[in-house]
Design a protein around this motif. Structure first.
Motif, short mmCIF file in Angstrom:
data_model
loop_
_atom_site.label_atom_id
_atom_site.label_comp_id
_atom_site.label_asym_id
_atom_site.label_seq_id
_atom_site.Cartn_x
_atom_site.Cartn_y
_atom_site.Cartn_z
N TRP A 99 46.68 -72.20 22.10
CA TRP A 99 46.48 -73.64 21.92
C TRP A 99 47.80 -74.33 21.51
O TRP A 99 47.80 -75.40 20.93
N ARG A 100 48.91 -73.70 21.86
CA ARG A 100 50.22 -74.19 21.43
C ARG A 100 50.53 -75.59 21.99
O ARG A 100 51.22 -76.38 21.35
N ASP A 101 50.02 -75.92 23.17
CA ASP A 101 50.33 -77.23 23.74
C ASP A 101 49.75 -78.37 22.93
O ASP A 101 50.21 -79.52 23.02
N GLY A 102 48.73 -78.06 22.11
CA GLY A 102 48.13 -79.09 21.26
C GLY A 102 48.39 -78.88 19.79
O GLY A 102 47.70 -79.45 18.94
N ALA A 103 49.40 -78.07 19.47
CA ALA A 103 49.72 -77.76 18.08
C ALA A 103 50.87 -78.60 17.56
O ALA A 103 51.80 -78.92 18.31
N ALA A 104 50.80 -78.96 16.30
CA ALA A 104 51.88 -79.71 15.65
C ALA A 104 51.97 -79.29 14.19
O ALA A 104 50.97 -78.89 13.58
N ILE A 105 53.17 -79.40 13.63
CA ILE A 105 53.37 -79.20 12.20
C ILE A 105 53.64 -80.57 11.60
O ILE A 105 54.46 -81.33 12.12
N VAL A 106 52.97 -80.89 10.51
CA VAL A 106 53.10 -82.20 9.87
C VAL A 106 53.74 -82.03 8.50
O VAL A 106 53.28 -81.23 7.68
N PHE A 107 54.82 -82.79 8.26
CA PHE A 107 55.57 -82.70 7.01
C PHE A 107 55.50 -84.01 6.24
O PHE A 107 55.28 -85.08 6.81
N PHE A 157 45.91 -79.23 15.22
CA PHE A 157 45.60 -78.91 16.61
C PHE A 157 44.73 -80.01 17.19
O PHE A 157 43.82 -80.52 16.53
N THR A 158 45.00 -80.38 18.44
CA THR A 158 44.17 -81.35 19.15
C THR A 158 43.85 -80.82 20.54
O THR A 158 44.64 -80.07 21.13
N PHE A 192 37.04 -84.91 22.67
CA PHE A 192 38.31 -84.76 21.95
C PHE A 192 38.01 -84.28 20.54
O PHE A 192 37.05 -84.73 19.91
N ALA A 193 38.83 -83.36 20.05
CA ALA A 193 38.63 -82.81 18.71
C ALA A 193 39.96 -82.53 18.04
O ALA A 193 40.98 -82.34 18.72
N MET A 194 39.95 -82.48 16.71
CA MET A 194 41.14 -82.20 15.92
C MET A 194 40.80 -81.16 14.86
O MET A 194 39.70 -81.19 14.28
N ILE A 195 41.74 -80.28 14.60
CA ILE A 195 41.62 -79.33 13.50
C ILE A 195 42.86 -79.48 12.64
O ILE A 195 43.99 -79.37 13.13
N ASP A 196 42.67 -79.74 11.36
CA ASP A 196 43.77 -79.76 10.40
C ASP A 196 43.68 -78.50 9.55
O ASP A 196 42.64 -78.24 8.93
N VAL A 197 44.76 -77.74 9.52
CA VAL A 197 44.84 -76.54 8.69
C VAL A 197 45.64 -76.93 7.45
O VAL A 197 46.83 -77.27 7.54
N ILE A 198 44.99 -76.90 6.29
CA ILE A 198 45.58 -77.44 5.08
C ILE A 198 45.51 -76.43 3.93
O ILE A 198 44.97 -75.32 4.10
N HIS A 199 46.07 -76.79 2.81
CA HIS A 199 46.07 -75.94 1.62
C HIS A 199 44.64 -75.49 1.32
O HIS A 199 43.69 -76.27 1.46
N PRO A 200 44.44 -74.24 0.90
CA PRO A 200 43.07 -73.70 0.77
C PRO A 200 42.19 -74.43 -0.24
O PRO A 200 40.96 -74.35 -0.14
N SER A 201 42.77 -75.13 -1.19
CA SER A 201 41.95 -75.82 -2.19
C SER A 201 41.64 -77.26 -1.81
O SER A 201 41.00 -77.97 -2.58
#
Length: 283
Positions: A99-107, A157-158, A192-201
């Protein structure tokens, strides 16, 4: 017990289907803040993507963004921040290569290179408009892992609903899954869908609770309004949970209050009913 904090999702909730804030929503928020009620926008958007919406509202607002990873005021003051360790982000990228084409890192950066992709397709039919609106914040790194020079806020991911469901399954089954949390937003009608991978807490709900404790609010004094899966924890925590009529079906089966749709001033209706008058108990 009177409401002291109103937590509002943005997309599908505060905004109507034309991406406008209806006048009735403006008026209800203004009256709530005039009475001393704090209003927070609680959203999956980044701060700089949520800020233009917040600036349309003359009232003072708190912004809880990135699905709870960051709390910041309209003037840019940071109150709370939970970053995702960069090694965890690296593991996430390793197990999601398809799913790399829809992956991004957000800072959390001042402006440039807030959102890093491996390749930006400005002409992408679905993602392109977002890229263009956020052009000043976009950057590229190839491979994407090379952009992990500091801890990010999230990996995002989108894609289509089916593709994101597959990615979500992989992420939930990963041996590293205890090291992060997932915030999932689905728009079935748009595929269309989005997944945000965030801090575990972190979630909208956990950060809302953290903020409430800092501000001295009881959960019974909190009204929350949302429409999608990533609003689940926020609505579960709030003493007065309200689901938009246009919300996903899963939220409307929990016995929570339901307000009218985002095209029928649902936020204003909820504020007037539960914050500006005495709230009723859920059935």
């Amino acid at each position: 017990m009177p409401v002291k904090l109103i937590a509002l999702d943005i997309d599908g909730t505060l905004l109507n289907s034309r991406w406008e804030i209806p006048p009735a929503n403006h008026a209800a928020i203004a009256e709530a803040t005039r009475r001393g009620i704090e209003v927070a926008l609680v959203t999956g958007r980044r701060y700089d993507f949520a800020l233009p919406v917040a600036r349309r509202i003359a009232s003072p607002l708190t912004l809880i963004v990135n699905n709870g990873a960051l709390i910041r005021s309209k003037d840019g003051h940071t109150h709370l921040r939970h970053l995702l360790p960069k090694e965890t982000a690296r593991q996430v990228l390793e197990c999601t290569r398809p799913w790399r084409d829809g992956a991004a890192i957000v800072f959390d950066r001042p402006q440039a290179n807030q959102v890093i992709l491996e390749t930006i397709d400005w002409e992408d039919e679905t993602r392109g408009p977002y890229y263009v609106r956020n052009r000043e914040f976009m950057g590229e790194a190839k491979p994407l892992e090379s952009g992990l020079i500091e801890d990010p806020i999230q990996v995002m991911f989108t894609g289509t609903v089916s593709a994101m469901r597959e990615a979500e399954s992989i992420l939930r089954d990963s041996p590293a899954s205890q090291d992060y949390a997932l915030a999932v937003t689905l728009y079935e009608e748009k595929d269309f869908a989005m997944i945000d991978v965030i801090h575990p807490s972190v979630s909208k709900g956990s950060t809302l609770e953290e903020w409430a404790l800092l501000r001295g609010y009881a959960r019974e004094e909190i009204l929350a309004v949302g429409d999608n899966h990533n609003d689940l924890e926020m609505l579960s925590y709030a003493g007065i949970p309200v689901v938009m009529e246009n919300g996903v079906a899963a939220l409307k089966t929990r016995g929570w209050h339901v307000t009218s749709s985002n095209d029928e001033d649902g936020v204003a209706v909820a504020i007037e009913r539960f914050a500006l008058t005495e709230a009723a108990e859920c059935a």
